[in-house]
Write an enzyme that holds these catalytic residues in place. Structure first.
Site, PDB file in Angstrom:
ATOM      1  N   ASP A  31       0.704  -1.311  -0.124  1.00 23.43           N
ATOM      2  CA  ASP A  31       0.077  -0.046   0.069  1.00 23.43           C
ATOM      3  C   ASP A  31       0.822   1.262  -0.255  1.00 23.43           C
ATOM      4  O   ASP A  31       0.402   2.112   0.703  1.00 23.43           O
ATOM      5  CB  ASP A  31      -1.008  -0.076   1.366  1.00 23.43           C
ATOM      6  CG  ASP A  31      -1.909  -1.112   1.270  1.00 23.43           C
ATOM      7  OD1 ASP A  31      -2.394  -1.688   0.019  1.00 23.43           O
ATOM      8  OD2 ASP A  31      -2.113  -1.443   2.415  1.00 23.43           O
ATOM      9  N   LYS A  34       1.808   2.155  -4.904  1.00 25.27           N
ATOM     10  CA  LYS A  34       2.173   1.801  -6.581  1.00 25.27           C
ATOM     11  C   LYS A  34       1.188   2.075  -7.672  1.00 25.27           C
ATOM     12  O   LYS A  34       1.390   2.470  -8.540  1.00 25.27           O
ATOM     13  CB  LYS A  34       2.457   0.160  -6.276  1.00 25.27           C
ATOM     14  CG  LYS A  34       3.391  -0.102  -5.219  1.00 25.27           C
ATOM     15  CD  LYS A  34       3.535  -1.799  -5.057  1.00 25.27           C
ATOM     16  CE  LYS A  34       2.172  -2.394  -4.373  1.00 25.27           C
ATOM     17  NZ  LYS A  34       2.073  -2.093  -3.091  1.00 25.27           N
ATOM     18  N   GLY A  58      -4.540  -4.345  -3.843  1.00 28.17           N
ATOM     19  CA  GLY A  58      -5.634  -3.268  -4.085  1.00 28.17           C
ATOM     20  C   GLY A  58      -4.568  -2.082  -4.484  1.00 28.17           C
ATOM     21  O   GLY A  58      -4.216  -1.354  -3.501  1.00 28.17           O
ATOM     22  N   HIS A  59      -4.686  -1.794  -5.891  1.00 25.67           N
ATOM     23  CA  HIS A  59      -3.890  -0.835  -6.121  1.00 25.67           C
ATOM     24  C   HIS A  59      -4.822   0.614  -6.541  1.00 25.67           C
ATOM     25  O   HIS A  59      -5.696   0.454  -7.743  1.00 25.67           O
ATOM     26  CB  HIS A  59      -3.099  -0.927  -7.496  1.00 25.67           C
ATOM     27  CG  HIS A  59      -1.823  -1.855  -7.225  1.00 25.67           C
ATOM     28  ND1 HIS A  59      -0.806  -2.643  -7.718  1.00 25.67           N
ATOM     29  CD2 HIS A  59      -1.825  -2.588  -5.831  1.00 25.67           C
ATOM     30  CE1 HIS A  59      -0.396  -3.358  -7.330  1.00 25.67           C
ATOM     31  NE2 HIS A  59      -0.750  -3.521  -5.978  1.00 25.67           N
ATOM     32  N   ARG A 161       2.587 -28.908  -7.144  1.00 29.89           N
ATOM     33  CA  ARG A 161       2.494 -29.328  -8.698  1.00 29.89           C
ATOM     34  C   ARG A 161       1.235 -29.912  -8.727  1.00 29.89           C
ATOM     35  O   ARG A 161       1.032 -30.916  -9.376  1.00 29.89           O
ATOM     36  CB  ARG A 161       3.740 -30.181  -8.755  1.00 29.89           C
ATOM     37  CG  ARG A 161       4.839 -29.579  -8.808  1.00 29.89           C
ATOM     38  CD  ARG A 161       6.422 -30.404  -8.543  1.00 29.89           C
ATOM     39  NE  ARG A 161       6.350 -30.891  -7.313  1.00 29.89           N
ATOM     40  CZ  ARG A 161       7.000 -31.732  -6.787  1.00 29.89           C
ATOM     41  NH1 ARG A 161       7.976 -32.502  -7.547  1.00 29.89           N
ATOM     42  NH2 ARG A 161       6.907 -32.332  -5.511  1.00 29.89           N
ATOM     43  N   GLN A 240       1.958  -6.059  -3.012  1.00 29.82           N
ATOM     44  CA  GLN A 240       2.354  -6.293  -1.843  1.00 29.82           C
ATOM     45  C   GLN A 240       3.696  -5.466  -1.691  1.00 29.82           C
ATOM     46  O   GLN A 240       4.056  -4.332  -2.126  1.00 29.82           O
ATOM     47  CB  GLN A 240       2.549  -7.719  -1.376  1.00 29.82           C
ATOM     48  CG  GLN A 240       1.378  -8.655  -1.313  1.00 29.82           C
ATOM     49  CD  GLN A 240       0.685  -8.800  -2.806  1.00 29.82           C
ATOM     50  OE1 GLN A 240       1.499  -9.357  -3.410  1.00 29.82           O
ATOM     51  NE2 GLN A 240      -0.264  -8.532  -2.991  1.00 29.82           N
ATOM     52  N   ALA A 315      -7.278  -0.960   0.683  1.00 31.02           N
ATOM     53  CA  ALA A 315      -8.124  -0.762  -0.610  1.00 31.02           C
ATOM     54  C   ALA A 315      -8.869  -2.119  -0.968  1.00 31.02           C
ATOM     55  O   ALA A 315      -9.803  -1.977  -1.831  1.00 31.02           O
ATOM     56  CB  ALA A 315      -7.094  -0.344  -1.570  1.00 31.02           C
ATOM     57  N   ARG A 319      -9.862  -2.870   5.926  1.00 33.13           N
ATOM     58  CA  ARG A 319      -9.404  -2.979   7.284  1.00 33.13           C
ATOM     59  C   ARG A 319      -8.611  -1.632   7.731  1.00 33.13           C
ATOM     60  O   ARG A 319      -7.905  -1.155   6.708  1.00 33.13           O
ATOM     61  CB  ARG A 319      -8.626  -3.966   7.702  1.00 33.13           C
ATOM     62  CG  ARG A 319      -9.272  -5.514   7.266  1.00 33.13           C
ATOM     63  CD  ARG A 319      -8.409  -6.590   7.615  1.00 33.13           C
ATOM     64  NE  ARG A 319      -7.558  -6.819   6.486  1.00 33.13           N
ATOM     65  CZ  ARG A 319      -6.567  -7.661   6.415  1.00 33.13           C
ATOM     66  NH1 ARG A 319      -6.290  -8.540   7.424  1.00 33.13           N
ATOM     67  NH2 ARG A 319      -5.820  -7.829   5.268  1.00 33.13           N
ATOM     68  N   GLY A 430      -0.067  13.754  -2.705  1.00 35.88           N
ATOM     69  CA  GLY A 430      -1.509  13.788  -2.984  1.00 35.88           C
ATOM     70  C   GLY A 430      -1.862  12.638  -3.694  1.00 35.88           C
ATOM     71  O   GLY A 430      -1.043  12.084  -4.320  1.00 35.88           O
TER      72      GLY A 430
HETATM   73  P1  GDP Z   1      -0.576   0.408  -3.527  1.00 36.06           P
HETATM   74  O1  GDP Z   1      -1.389  -0.891  -3.124  1.00 36.06           O
HETATM   75  O2  GDP Z   1       0.776   0.289  -3.234  1.00 36.06           O
HETATM   76  O3  GDP Z   1      -1.184   0.770  -4.891  1.00 36.06           O
HETATM   77  O4  GDP Z   1      -1.561   1.648  -2.589  1.00 36.06           O
HETATM   78  P2  GDP Z   1      -3.013   1.614  -2.190  1.00 36.06           P
HETATM   79  O5  GDP Z   1      -3.732   2.208  -3.430  1.00 36.06           O
HETATM   80  O6  GDP Z   1      -3.441   0.273  -1.552  1.00 36.06           O
HETATM   81  O7  GDP Z   1      -2.731   2.667  -1.048  1.00 36.06           O
HETATM   82  C1  GDP Z   1      -2.543   3.774  -1.310  1.00 36.06           C
HETATM   83  C2  GDP Z   1      -3.526   4.968  -0.744  1.00 36.06           C
HETATM   84  O8  GDP Z   1      -2.722   6.281  -0.850  1.00 36.06           O
HETATM   85  C3  GDP Z   1      -4.221   5.161  -1.885  1.00 36.06           C
HETATM   86  O9  GDP Z   1      -5.688   5.515  -1.221  1.00 36.06           O
HETATM   87  C4  GDP Z   1      -3.935   6.279  -2.896  1.00 36.06           C
HETATM   88  O10 GDP Z   1      -4.794   6.949  -3.271  1.00 36.06           O
HETATM   89  C5  GDP Z   1      -3.169   6.953  -1.790  1.00 36.06           C
HETATM   90  N1  GDP Z   1      -1.960   7.940  -2.023  1.00 36.06           N
HETATM   91  C6  GDP Z   1      -1.128   7.631  -3.098  1.00 36.06           C
HETATM   92  N2  GDP Z   1      -0.182   8.538  -2.977  1.00 36.06           N
HETATM   93  C7  GDP Z   1      -0.520   9.476  -2.117  1.00 36.06           C
HETATM   94  C8  GDP Z   1       0.117  10.869  -1.714  1.00 36.06           C
HETATM   95  O11 GDP Z   1       1.041  11.321  -2.039  1.00 36.06           O
HETATM   96  N3  GDP Z   1      -0.556  11.380  -0.557  1.00 36.06           N
HETATM   97  C9  GDP Z   1      -1.954  11.036  -0.323  1.00 36.06           C
HETATM   98  N4  GDP Z   1      -2.500  11.720   0.747  1.00 36.06           N
HETATM   99  N5  GDP Z   1      -2.362   9.995  -0.666  1.00 36.06           N
HETATM  100  C10 GDP Z   1      -1.810   9.225  -1.541  1.00 36.06           C
HETATM  101  P1  IMO Z   2      -0.901  -4.169  -2.432  1.00 38.75           P
HETATM  102  O1  IMO Z   2      -0.503  -4.759  -3.403  1.00 38.75           O
HETATM  103  C1  IMO Z   2      -1.184  -4.844   2.031  1.00 38.75           C
HETATM  104  C2  IMO Z   2      -1.012  -8.738   3.463  1.00 38.75           C
HETATM  105  C3  IMO Z   2      -2.369  -9.075   4.390  1.00 38.75           C
HETATM  106  C4  IMO Z   2      -1.627 -10.288   5.186  1.00 38.75           C
HETATM  107  C5  IMO Z   2      -0.624 -10.886   4.325  1.00 38.75           C
HETATM  108  C6  IMO Z   2      -0.989 -12.117   4.019  1.00 38.75           C
HETATM  109  O2  IMO Z   2      -2.184  -3.506  -2.056  1.00 38.75           O
HETATM  110  O3  IMO Z   2       0.118  -3.601  -1.502  1.00 38.75           O
HETATM  111  P2  IMO Z   2      -2.638 -12.902   1.691  1.00 38.75           P
HETATM  112  O4  IMO Z   2      -3.959 -12.243   1.487  1.00 38.75           O
HETATM  113  O5  IMO Z   2      -1.272 -12.475   0.671  1.00 38.75           O
HETATM  114  O6  IMO Z   2      -2.387 -14.064   2.301  1.00 38.75           O
HETATM  115  O7  IMO Z   2      -1.916 -11.928   2.925  1.00 38.75           O
HETATM  116  O8  IMO Z   2      -0.122  -9.774   3.444  1.00 38.75           O
HETATM  117  N1  IMO Z   2      -1.184  -8.182   2.312  1.00 38.75           N
HETATM  118  C7  IMO Z   2      -1.199  -6.818   1.762  1.00 38.75           C
HETATM  119  N2  IMO Z   2      -1.159  -5.853   2.775  1.00 38.75           N
HETATM  120  N3  IMO Z   2      -1.166  -4.653   0.464  1.00 38.75           N
HETATM  121  C8  IMO Z   2      -1.259  -5.445  -0.212  1.00 38.75           C
HETATM  122  O9  IMO Z   2      -1.292  -5.573  -1.354  1.00 38.75           O
HETATM  123  C9  IMO Z   2      -1.182  -7.074   0.460  1.00 38.75           C
HETATM  124  N4  IMO Z   2      -1.714  -8.021  -0.081  1.00 38.75           N
HETATM  125  C10 IMO Z   2      -1.397  -8.839   1.005  1.00 38.75           C
HETATM  126  O10 IMO Z   2      -2.998  -8.118   4.745  1.00 38.75           O
HETATM  127  O11 IMO Z   2      -1.000  -9.588   6.290  1.00 38.75           O
HETATM  128 MG    MG Z   3      -2.953  -1.729  -1.983  1.00 35.84          MG
END
Ligand code: GDP
Ligand code: IMO
Ligand code: MG
Length: 440
Positions: A31, A34, A58-59, A161, A240, A315, A319, A430
């Protein structure tokens, strides 16, 4: 298919291979932002390729102000010039993928023309999801905090496998193969007390499989090779984060794939010398969702304030994310593991109003100070050693250029660069595509 003679003429087989794949991955526990950054960088690439993970990811990205959360589909999907590949290292839940495609189609009607799936990507079955839930329930207070998307059981079948792959859905005996694996899972499920009504997921699964049969299923390693030979620029998108890597993360509180840059080679079928720039993303602070060690976690009002300011809610699962200060020990470990060449710092704006700002520069493990990420991080008595940085008055969220950033924040960045031995390329301030300050 590429013509071998042309490849030879281009020097493709000789010594230095010129055409590289760049990588973007998370340096923390996921999170890091990315989705937003890939969406931004995609303007410079011809292909975006996911190399591991699955619907646990969740991106988030914003397209014309609309929030989109991608789980399996690469974050280049909203760029009309970009092809998108779901690589062999990804595990695919047909139901989630179908839903995701249907959502995106309303915004991007031509997206299916540009979406390709490796025939070697593994399938997540309804019973994988049931096994995930039963296994987590059986762990009780020791649970991983899995997203319950069936990730662990699907990767277990891959390495055991037994797995079914996307290519299998094209074969006539897919239903028989499915039954065989399902029955194996049912045997396993009988060992658990926790019973899950997985049958409700079976009809949507088969419906989604029918749909996926109609997509562009390719021999992806040759597909990539052909595009590289044609000089196309590829960005591999990680899911991740490095500290969730199955080998190097905070095991067993990890995911089930290799999230570091090495995962690109076996998740896409590319040779190690092909890896070019490695972008490593970190938040200006740190979060984690799910169980497991988090040395710089703040279980106080500062942690709560970070969660509120950063809107730190998952995302994929919604949680609340655990929040804490940046951990330079873990970050340096992640930079080392992936050979990160450029750092991207996100969510700098979230630190507006905090004073002081802290970053861990060492750990005290059972009383002994170290800057190495310890093996026994889950069991040891671990206390971070912090460096303090003063806060600032002018909001980072309003800065349009690097020069406008508060001097103290720039000093924090310089300290980070020196500690990590790697330059920062971008600072995100942002959620929007344009809220990104370029340092070079
Ligand atoms: P990812 O899994 O790495 O793609 O990240 P997520 O989408 O799960 O979580 C990142 C959250 O931070 C999302 O709600 C984005 O919209 C938000 N976000 C990303 N860059 C920024 C930033 O520079 N500032 C703020 N305030 N939010 C950001
Ligand atoms: P993105 O790509 C944050 C965490 C779960 C749990 C552990 C194992 O959005 O950054 P799993 O479902 O893989 O068996 O869960 O890894 N986890 C993440 N935490 N961002 C993610 O993906 C995650 N994908 C899995 O919360 O602790
Ligand atoms: Mg994410």
């Amino acid at each position: 298919m590429a013509n071998p003679q042309n490849l030879l003429n281009r020097g493709y087989f000789w010594g230095a291979i010129l055409i590289m794949i760049d990588v973007l991955l998370g340096l923390q526990w996921g999170d890091e932002g990315k989705g937003k950054i890939v969406d931004f960088l995609a303007a410079k690439y011809d292909i975006i390729a996911r190399f591991q993970g699955g619907p646990n990811a969740g991106h988030t990205l914003y397209v014309n102000g609309t929030k989109i959360v991608l789980h399996t589909i690469p974050s280049g999907v909203f760029h009309q010039h970009c092809l998108n590949l779901i690589g062999n290292g990804v595990v695919i839940d047909p139901v989630t993928l179908k839903k995701e495609i249907e959502n995106i189609l309303t915004l991007e009607p031509a997206m299916l023309e540009r979406l390709f799936i490796s025939q070697k990507a593994h399938l997540i079955l309804p019973t994988h999801r049931a096994l995930d839930a039963a296994s987590e329930a059986a762990k009780g207070s020791e649970k991983i905090g899995s997203t319950l998307k069936g990730i662990g059981p699907a990767y277990m079948d891959k390495t055991g496998r037994n797995g079914l792959r996307i290519g299998d859905i094209l074969s006539k005996d897919f239903a028989a193969k499915y039954e065989k694996l399902k029955n194996k899972h049912l045997e396993m499920l009988r060992q658990y007390e926790h019973q899950i009504d997985w049958q409700q997921w079976e009809a949507p699964f088969f419906e989604a499989v029918e749909f996926i049969r109609t997509l562009k299923i390719v021999n992806a390693e040759y597909w990539i090779d052909t595009h590289l030979a044609a000089g196309k620029k590829i960005l591999a998108e990680g899911a991740q984060g490095s500290m969730l890597d199955v080998d190097f993360g905070t095991y067993p509180f990890v995911t089930s794939s290799n999230t570091i840059s090495a995962g690109v080679c076996n998740g896409l079928g590319v040779a190690p010398q092909r890896i070019g720039e490695v972008y490593g993303i970190t938040k200006a602070y740190c979060t984690r969702v799910g169980g497991g060690p988090f040395p710089t976690e703040l279980e106080d009002e500062t942690g709560e304030a970070l969660r509120k300011a950063g809107n730190e809610f998952g995302a994929t699962t919604g949680r609340p994310r655990r929040c804490g200060w940046a951990d330079l020990v873990a970050l340096r470990y992640a930079v080392m593991l992936s050979g990160v060449t450029k750092i991207i710092v996100t969510k700098a704006d979230v630190l507006d109003g905090f004073n002081p700002i802290k970053a861990a520069i060492a750990y005290r493990v059972d009383g002994v100070e170290t800057t190495e990420f310890p093996y026994d991080v889950c069991d040891a008595q671990l206390e971070p050693v912090y460096q303090d940085f003063p806060g600032w008055d002018n909001p980072i969220s309003e800065c349009k250029t690097y020069d406008e950033l508060p001097q103290v924040f720039k000093e924090y960045c310089t300290f980070m660069e020196q500690y990590l031995g790697t330059k920062i390329a971008y600072i995100s301030n942002g959620t929007g595509r344009d809220q990104l300050l370029h340092l070079e």
